[in-house]
Design a protein around this motif. Structure first.
Motif, PDB file in Angstrom:
ATOM      1  N   LEU A  60       0.794  -1.207   0.045  1.00 40.41           N
ATOM      2  CA  LEU A  60       0.016  -0.111   0.021  1.00 40.41           C
ATOM      3  C   LEU A  60       0.808   1.299  -0.162  1.00 40.41           C
ATOM      4  O   LEU A  60       1.876   1.421   0.875  1.00 40.41           O
ATOM      5  N   HIS A  61       0.590   2.450  -0.952  1.00 41.51           N
ATOM      6  CA  HIS A  61       1.441   3.160  -1.027  1.00 41.51           C
ATOM      7  C   HIS A  61       0.719   4.474  -0.522  1.00 41.51           C
ATOM      8  O   HIS A  61       1.196   5.342   0.161  1.00 41.51           O
ATOM      9  N   HIS A  62      -0.560   4.561  -0.735  1.00 40.23           N
ATOM     10  CA  HIS A  62      -1.291   5.794  -0.577  1.00 40.23           C
ATOM     11  C   HIS A  62      -2.778   5.459  -0.444  1.00 40.23           C
ATOM     12  O   HIS A  62      -3.418   4.498  -1.284  1.00 40.23           O
ATOM     13  N   VAL A  63      -3.751   6.271   0.007  1.00 39.54           N
ATOM     14  CA  VAL A  63      -5.107   6.234  -0.075  1.00 39.54           C
ATOM     15  C   VAL A  63      -5.542   7.735  -0.378  1.00 39.54           C
ATOM     16  O   VAL A  63      -5.299   8.503  -0.173  1.00 39.54           O
ATOM     17  N   ALA A  64      -6.679   7.469  -1.233  1.00 40.21           N
ATOM     18  CA  ALA A  64      -7.215   8.588  -2.221  1.00 40.21           C
ATOM     19  C   ALA A  64      -8.600   8.820  -1.821  1.00 40.21           C
ATOM     20  O   ALA A  64      -9.406   7.881  -1.629  1.00 40.21           O
ATOM     21  N   VAL A  65      -9.098  10.274  -1.560  1.00 41.20           N
ATOM     22  CA  VAL A  65     -10.436  10.524  -1.302  1.00 41.20           C
ATOM     23  C   VAL A  65     -10.758  11.655  -2.462  1.00 41.20           C
ATOM     24  O   VAL A  65      -9.891  12.439  -3.054  1.00 41.20           O
TER      25      VAL A  65
END
Length: 127
Positions: A71-76
């Motif tokens: 996991l690199h990032h979470v986007a909203v």
């Protein structure tokens, strides 16, 4: 805001896409080359997996060298990325991107520094 996608750093986007297709019953919704990256989006009912495979040296290649795949990032998703950045700054969050920039699919994106967000790299996306 709504969940948009989880960005996954990988050395083999195609192989991981095949696994996720079998595992989750999802399909590739979009693929492009973005700078030094090959980017594949796998569509789920309520968002995407964004698979990030470096093609040259760059941010994701360095991330893989330091941390390995994962996991690199979470986007909203936001309707107003500039207002979202102002809100983040007003509550003391350090910005990686002071101004939105072009991301995958031509969307406007901006990142928040993980040291200000509980160790999670967060991306705002405006469609």
């Amino acid at each position: 805001m709504n969940f948009d996608h989880a960005g996954v750093a990988t050395d083999n986007a195609e192989g991981l896409a095949f696994l996720y297709e079998d595992l989750f019953g999802c399909n590739i919704a979009h693929e492009e080359r973005l700078g030094e990256l090959r980017v594949l989006f796998l569509e789920l009912e309520n968002g995407y997996f964004e698979l990030l495979e470096p093609q040259d040296d760059g941010t994701i290649a360095r991330y893989l060298d330091e941390h390995g795949a994962g996991l690199h990032h979470v986007a909203v998703e936001t309707d107003d990325i500039e207002a979202a950045l102002e809100t983040a700054e007003s509550v003391g969050v350090e910005l990686v991107d002071e101004e939105p920039r072009r991301g995958a699919w031509g969307h406007q994106v901006a990142f928040l520094h993980p040291k200000s967000t509980g160790g999670v790299l967060i991306e705002f996306v405006e469609h």
